[in-house]
Design a protein around this motif. Structure first.
Motif, PDB file in Angstrom:
ATOM      1  N   LEU A   1      12.228  10.323  17.321  1.00 45.87           N
ATOM      2  CA  LEU A   1      11.617  11.141  18.318  1.00 45.87           C
ATOM      3  C   LEU A   1      11.271  10.028  19.370  1.00 45.87           C
ATOM      4  O   LEU A   1      11.330  10.440  20.712  1.00 45.87           O
ATOM      5  N   ALA A   2      11.816   8.786  19.435  1.00 45.16           N
ATOM      6  CA  ALA A   2      12.175   7.802  20.396  1.00 45.16           C
ATOM      7  C   ALA A   2      13.182   8.145  21.083  1.00 45.16           C
ATOM      8  O   ALA A   2      13.612   8.023  22.436  1.00 45.16           O
ATOM      9  N   TRP A   3      14.023   8.950  20.404  1.00 49.61           N
ATOM     10  CA  TRP A   3      15.486   9.392  21.294  1.00 49.61           C
ATOM     11  C   TRP A   3      15.227  10.568  22.210  1.00 49.61           C
ATOM     12  O   TRP A   3      15.768  10.667  23.468  1.00 49.61           O
ATOM     13  N   GLN A   4      14.366  11.473  21.682  1.00 50.42           N
ATOM     14  CA  GLN A   4      13.845  12.601  22.576  1.00 50.42           C
ATOM     15  C   GLN A   4      12.943  13.478  21.730  1.00 50.42           C
ATOM     16  O   GLN A   4      13.030  13.494  20.449  1.00 50.42           O
ATOM     17  N   PRO A   5      12.226  14.196  22.548  1.00 48.68           N
ATOM     18  CA  PRO A   5      11.392  15.487  21.721  1.00 48.68           C
ATOM     19  C   PRO A   5      12.131  16.194  20.976  1.00 48.68           C
ATOM     20  O   PRO A   5      13.134  16.596  21.313  1.00 48.68           O
ATOM     21  N   MET A   6      11.570  16.552  19.816  1.00 49.32           N
ATOM     22  CA  MET A   6      12.251  17.341  18.747  1.00 49.32           C
ATOM     23  C   MET A   6      11.331  18.402  18.054  1.00 49.32           C
ATOM     24  O   MET A   6      10.300  17.672  17.840  1.00 49.32           O
TER      25      MET A   6
ATOM     26  N   LEU B   1      -0.131   9.259  17.783  1.00 53.51           N
ATOM     27  CA  LEU B   1       1.166   8.327  17.853  1.00 53.51           C
ATOM     28  C   LEU B   1       2.551   9.146  18.404  1.00 53.51           C
ATOM     29  O   LEU B   1       3.325   8.813  19.077  1.00 53.51           O
ATOM     30  N   ILE B   2       1.909  10.439  18.051  1.00 47.03           N
ATOM     31  CA  ILE B   2       3.052  11.630  18.614  1.00 47.03           C
ATOM     32  C   ILE B   2       2.028  12.734  19.322  1.00 47.03           C
ATOM     33  O   ILE B   2       1.056  13.032  18.855  1.00 47.03           O
TER      34      ILE B   2
ATOM     35  N   VAL C   1       7.090  11.054  21.095  1.00 45.44           N
ATOM     36  CA  VAL C   1       6.329   9.921  20.955  1.00 45.44           C
ATOM     37  C   VAL C   1       5.405   9.460  22.223  1.00 45.44           C
ATOM     38  O   VAL C   1       5.586   9.553  23.476  1.00 45.44           O
ATOM     39  N   THR C   2       4.193   9.179  22.004  1.00 50.01           N
ATOM     40  CA  THR C   2       3.209   8.757  22.955  1.00 50.01           C
ATOM     41  C   THR C   2       3.503   7.155  23.284  1.00 50.01           C
ATOM     42  O   THR C   2       4.133   6.483  22.458  1.00 50.01           O
ATOM     43  N   ALA C   3       2.764   6.830  24.174  1.00 45.97           N
ATOM     44  CA  ALA C   3       2.723   5.329  24.623  1.00 45.97           C
ATOM     45  C   ALA C   3       2.478   4.626  23.507  1.00 45.97           C
ATOM     46  O   ALA C   3       2.877   3.425  23.127  1.00 45.97           O
ATOM     47  N   ARG C   4       1.130   5.049  22.840  1.00 45.68           N
ATOM     48  CA  ARG C   4       0.757   4.254  21.655  1.00 45.68           C
ATOM     49  C   ARG C   4       1.633   4.281  20.498  1.00 45.68           C
ATOM     50  O   ARG C   4       1.772   3.326  19.941  1.00 45.68           O
ATOM     51  N   GLY C   5       2.274   5.347  20.253  1.00 44.65           N
ATOM     52  CA  GLY C   5       3.339   5.389  19.282  1.00 44.65           C
ATOM     53  C   GLY C   5       4.563   4.543  19.601  1.00 44.65           C
ATOM     54  O   GLY C   5       5.362   3.990  18.662  1.00 44.65           O
TER      55      GLY C   5
END
Length: 112
Positions: A20-25, A61-62, A80-84
């Motif tokens: 999910l760091a690549w893009q929302p899925m 985290l997401i 991914v959230t900032a916390r994630g």
């Protein structure tokens, strides 16, 4: 082709965050991303994947929101959230250190 590798306990959440760091899925895209990146070597059970998504969402985290897929179906998209992101960075460093240490032990010279 060799049997798929089972996931080591505790790695699924880290792998989901990386995807999910690549893009929302949506969930199916996450499963495909993991299969492509592992060359089919990892055995990711669908129910475990969705449990992981819900677990990560519960830990904030997401985050998820409803959207429409390319083929017009309704699906939950996760990001991914900032916390994630901070958690992913920390856990990745720990995982790399751990695997390097274990690899060194397993492949190092025998005896004292």
């Amino acid at each position: 082709m060799p049997q798929p590798l089972p996931l080591v306990k505790g790695t699924l959440d880290l792998l989901i965050l990386r995807a999910l760091a690549w893009q929302p899925m949506h969930g199916f895209e996450v499963a495909n991303w993991l299969e492509e990146r592992s060359g089919g070597a990892l055995d990711v059970d669908d129910s475990a994947l969705y449990q992981g998504l819900y677990r990560l969402e519960g830990r904030e985290l997401i985050a998820a929101e409803w959207g429409i897929t390319e083929n017009g179906r309704r699906a939950r998209y996760y990001k991914v959230t900032a916390r994630g992101k901070a958690h992913l960075k920390q856990e990745t460093a720990t995982w790399v250190r751990y695997t390097e240490t274990v690899t060194g032990i397993l492949t190092g010279p025998q005896g004292a």
